[in-house]
Design an enzyme around this catalytic site. Structure first.
Site, PDB file in Angstrom:
ATOM      1  N   HIS A 212      -1.200   2.548  -5.274  1.00  0.00           N
ATOM      2  CA  HIS A 212      -1.273   2.127  -3.362  1.00  0.00           C
ATOM      3  C   HIS A 212      -1.425   3.340  -2.746  1.00  0.00           C
ATOM      4  CE1 HIS A 212       0.702  -0.211  -0.214  1.00  0.00           C
ATOM      5  NE2 HIS A 212      -0.680  -0.771  -0.121  1.00  0.00           N
ATOM      6  N   HIS A 216      -4.564   4.596  -0.256  1.00  0.00           N
ATOM      7  CA  HIS A 216      -4.701   5.536   0.994  1.00  0.00           C
ATOM      8  C   HIS A 216      -4.589   6.521   1.423  1.00  0.00           C
ATOM      9  CE1 HIS A 216      -3.208   1.625   2.578  1.00  0.00           C
ATOM     10  NE2 HIS A 216      -1.782   1.195   2.010  1.00  0.00           N
ATOM     11  N   HIS A 242      -6.486  -5.153  -2.489  1.00  0.00           N
ATOM     12  CA  HIS A 242      -5.021  -6.139  -1.800  1.00  0.00           C
ATOM     13  C   HIS A 242      -5.413  -7.492  -2.892  1.00  0.00           C
ATOM     14  CE1 HIS A 242      -4.204  -2.681   0.862  1.00  0.00           C
ATOM     15  NE2 HIS A 242      -3.186  -2.999   0.161  1.00  0.00           N
ATOM     16  N   GLU A 354      -5.975  -4.062   8.281  1.00  0.00           N
ATOM     17  CA  GLU A 354      -5.481  -3.131   8.621  1.00  0.00           C
ATOM     18  C   GLU A 354      -5.334  -1.892   9.657  1.00  0.00           C
ATOM     19  OE1 GLU A 354      -6.321   1.070   5.513  1.00  0.00           O
ATOM     20  OE2 GLU A 354      -7.698  -0.043   6.747  1.00  0.00           O
ATOM     21  N   HIS A 369      -1.049  -6.215  10.170  1.00  0.00           N
ATOM     22  CA  HIS A 369      -0.658  -5.638   8.470  1.00  0.00           C
ATOM     23  C   HIS A 369       0.310  -4.077   8.476  1.00  0.00           C
ATOM     24  CE1 HIS A 369      -1.310  -2.369   4.930  1.00  0.00           C
ATOM     25  NE2 HIS A 369      -0.891  -3.861   4.285  1.00  0.00           N
ATOM     26  N   HIS A 373       4.705  -5.254   7.586  1.00  0.00           N
ATOM     27  CA  HIS A 373       5.200  -4.078   6.398  1.00  0.00           C
ATOM     28  C   HIS A 373       6.482  -3.244   7.258  1.00  0.00           C
ATOM     29  CE1 HIS A 373       2.765  -3.259   2.970  1.00  0.00           C
ATOM     30  NE2 HIS A 373       2.435  -3.906   3.184  1.00  0.00           N
ATOM     31  N   HIS A 409       1.497  -9.626   1.784  1.00  0.00           N
ATOM     32  CA  HIS A 409      -0.235  -9.703   1.747  1.00  0.00           C
ATOM     33  C   HIS A 409      -0.385 -11.221   1.065  1.00  0.00           C
ATOM     34  CE1 HIS A 409      -1.698  -5.404   1.894  1.00  0.00           C
ATOM     35  NE2 HIS A 409      -0.338  -5.366   2.084  1.00  0.00           N
TER      36      HIS A 409
END
Length: 689
Positions: A212, A216, A242, A354, A369, A373, A409
């Protein structure tokens, strides 16, 4: 080794011992940077000669650092060195984007080395590691470099904090050749009283969390050079990577007698699951904060992070995105419509959700998104009154440890599925491949019976020494336990009745056969839990063909050695195409997690699905040599187009056609399914050699 190559490799030493001063020894071969006096921090400048000569006398290699005119580093230095760093926080993203631009914009490797050496002792260590990693992956003159595993630079993000006290003692007392690995306990974050803890081996797996983080790195949110962000089908990859994690996690839940994850779509209800990470940050000198059961999200007002976001904002952004899906177009910042077509709609949506710099309209569609978080990660201290940092959900290197990650998610994926549900089902001509018929399908584990896959526990040692500052030099190992499976082989019998050689893309998926209640699944539910295991191109001669493919060849995974790579071992020869392959890619699903854990006894009942699609409809004409395409399903291919023209997840990414209410009714002659069971042997623990 050529002079320029030596310079390039020296940049990797800057990842070692992240909080130690840059003039201290680095690397397996003790190496020091000869730093100009003005590059030393205020603490060490008055005693520069003394410290440089003290640490230089044992060095076997010295790296000269050129004194150059330095760029303006005030913005990158505005994040304190002892703070946590998060890609989800807009201020941190902007700071990182600025530092990436500085590193990418420097003319030569020598200039990059000088600026990086100067910045290293002044910039937040996590920010420095991220920005330098992105720059090295994207600069033409450093693309061939192999980045060290993030887990080796910052092991604190991956193991129980108790390990470090024991590791320090071991390193301080025992000479290097006699040191023993420190065993990381298997269930250290919770007890059996918490049903969610049955999934510790998935959520807390080092390889999954590294995947993950690395994804990124390859797909950063922000950079002055738009091409670094705007990669082929980037938004669709965000969706698909995802979505596959969610499908895989739900199969993992079935492997532990738990229902599918409940999506977190009412942002005002309490989050029933708590999470206590049991980790300390060595760099930030703080423990990672826990989240208690049944905490509700609160509006965020944290001046130090420049974050002021309300739950209303999340709801508004979601409504705007849903409105775009139902109208069939997004509105960009100039007021123009961007149609959400069958081809590009999912990619535009991925960029909106995103919220990278290529979102069509950040003002309108917001930052759903990332801010989800952030709100979850600050639920314990939303207004900063207790001076607490974010929880694990706030860091892409640790977010997948938290049960809330999957609930969040699941909600994000549901928004993507809303768009997919509006697309027309695939027609028979889109699915069939005339003349190609799969007449037999089998999978067999090495030494096992047909159509039974087996999993067990494995223990592996990871060297923590690169990331442990101010301890005696030499290796310090931690031993952790993870899932592993017996390798297996797919065998396909394929008839080509076309009379000529044909090429096809072989697509292999695995899904559960029954739901939580033991009922056979309807195809519309089952398709959302189909996990891609492999995809490859094969040729079929006229008549009968037998195709065999090993599980280790999967184009979803990267091999174990690359997930936990030690840069000094297993290196291919210098300047070969194999070395280029080795270098790009720490991006890919870890091979040891290719299949779910399964159940003891009769196992988890699954269906293996194989389809051969017409390569003429799939092909993307480009050269793929040496550009690391072996984990392309989730990661794409560096500097190239995504190597498959079809929608990611094809043929399961759309509603089924009329009458295909079960998987068997969906099949065409170029597809086949076989019942498979996955058996877990909980008593088998194997030490990795």
């Amino acid at each position: 080794m050529s002079r320029s190559m030596a310079d390039k490799k020296n940049l990797l030493l800057l990842f070692d011992k992240p909080t130690e001063p840059v003039f201290m020894e680095k690397g397996k071969t003790p190496t020091v940077f000869d730093v100009p006096d003005k590059f030393l921090t205020d603490r060490y400048r008055p005693i520069g000669n003394e410290v440089q000569s003290r640490f230089g006398e044992r060095a076997e290699q010295r790296v000269p650092v050129r004194d150059i005119t330095l760029p303006d580093l005030r913005i990158p230095m505005s994040l304190a060195r002892d703070e946590q760093f998060s890609l989800f926080i807009p201020r941190h993203r902007r700071i990182a984007g600025r530092l990436i631009d500085i590193f990418v914009g420097l003319r030569s490797i020598e200039d990059l080395q000088s600026v990086a050496v100067y910045a290293r002792d002044r910039v937040n260590p996590f920010l420095f590691n991220y920005a330098l990693s992105v720059a090295l992956l994207h600069r033409p003159d450093t693309k061939g470099l192999d980045l060290p595993s993030f887990a080796q630079s910052f092991p604190e993000k991956y193991v129980d904090s108790k390990v470090f006290r024991q590791a320090r003692e071991e390193a301080s007392v025992v000479p290097e050749g006699s040191r023993m690995p420190i065993v990381v306990p298997r269930d250290y974050t919770a007890s059996d009283l918490d049903p969610e803890h049955r999934l510790w081996y998935f959520r807390e797996d080092m390889g999954i969390n590294l995947h993950h983080w690395h994804w990124h790195l390859v797909y950063p949110f922000e950079a002055g050079d738009r091409t670094i962000v705007d990669k082929d089908r980037r938004g669709e990859l965000f969706y698909y990577m995802h979505e596959q994690i969610m499908a895989r996690y739900n199969m993992e839940r079935f492997s532990n007698n738990l229902p599918r994850v409940a999506r977190f779509n009412n942002f005002r209800e309490p989050i029933s699951e708590g999470y206590f990470p049991k980790m300390d940050s060595l760099v930030a000198s703080r423990s990672w904060p826990p989240r208690f059961n049944n905490i509700k999200l609160s509006d965020l007002n944290r001046e130090s992070d420049q974050i002021n976001v309300d739950i209303n904002d999340l709801e508004r952004w979601r409504n705007q995105i849903m409105e775009a899906i139902h109208k069939g177009f997004a509105v960009d910042e100039s007021g123009n419509q961007q149609r959400l077509t069958e081809q590009d709609g999912i990619n535009i949506l991925g960029n909106m959700l995103e919220s990278s710099i290529i979102s069509p309209n950040r003002n309108l569609y917001g930052d759903l998104h990332n801010m989800g978080h952030v709100l979850i990660s600050y639920a314990h201290d939303p207004d900063h009154r207790h001076l607490e940092s974010f929880g694990v959900m706030g860091d892409s290197a640790t977010a997948m440890r938290d049960p809330a990650f999957y609930r969040w998610h699941s909600n994000i994926d549901d928004i993507f599925q809303e768009h997919k549900r509006k697309l027309p089902p695939y027609t028979l001509p889109q699915l069939q491949y005339d003349g190609i018929t799969i007449e037999g399908l089998q999978v067999a584990s090495d030494g096992g019976q047909p159509n039974v896959l087996s999993t067990f526990w494995q223990q592996t040692d990871l060297d923590l020494s690169r990331g442990m500052d101010f301890v005696p030099r030499g290796n310090v190992f931690a031993r952790f336990t993870h899932l592993q499976h017996t390798p297996f082989t797919y065998t396909l019998n394929v008839k080509n009745a076309s009379g000529a050689q044909r090429f096809g893309t072989v697509r292999i998926f695995l899904g559960p056969k029954t739901d939580e209640r033991g009922q056979q699944m309807l195809f519309n539910e089952q398709r959302l839990m189909m996990v891609e295991l492999d995809k490859f191109v094969a040729s079929f001669n006229p008549g009968q063909n037998t195709i065999r493919r090993r599980s280790e060849e999967s184009n979803v995974t990267i091999p174990f050695e690359r997930t936990f790579r030690n840069l000094d071992a297993n290196r291919p020869n210098a300047n070969t195409s194999e070395e280029l392959e080795f270098n790009f890619c720490g991006c890919g699903w870890p091979a040891h997690m290719l299949i779910p854990k399964g159940l003891p006894g009769d196992g988890l009942r699954c269906q293996l699905f194989v389809m051969i699609s017409n390569y003429e409809d799939d092909r993307v004409d480009q050269d793929l040599v040496g550009s690391c395409s072996d984990a392309s399903s989730y990661c794409g291919v560096r500097d190239r187009k995504y190597p498959d023209r079809r929608a990611m997840g094809f043929p399961f990414d759309r509603l089924p056609r009329q009458g295909a209410d079960r998987l068997t009714n969906f099949l065409t002659p170029n597809m086949s399914i076989v019942d498979v069971s996955i058996r877990h042997d909980a008593n088998r623990v194997v030490q990795r050699q």
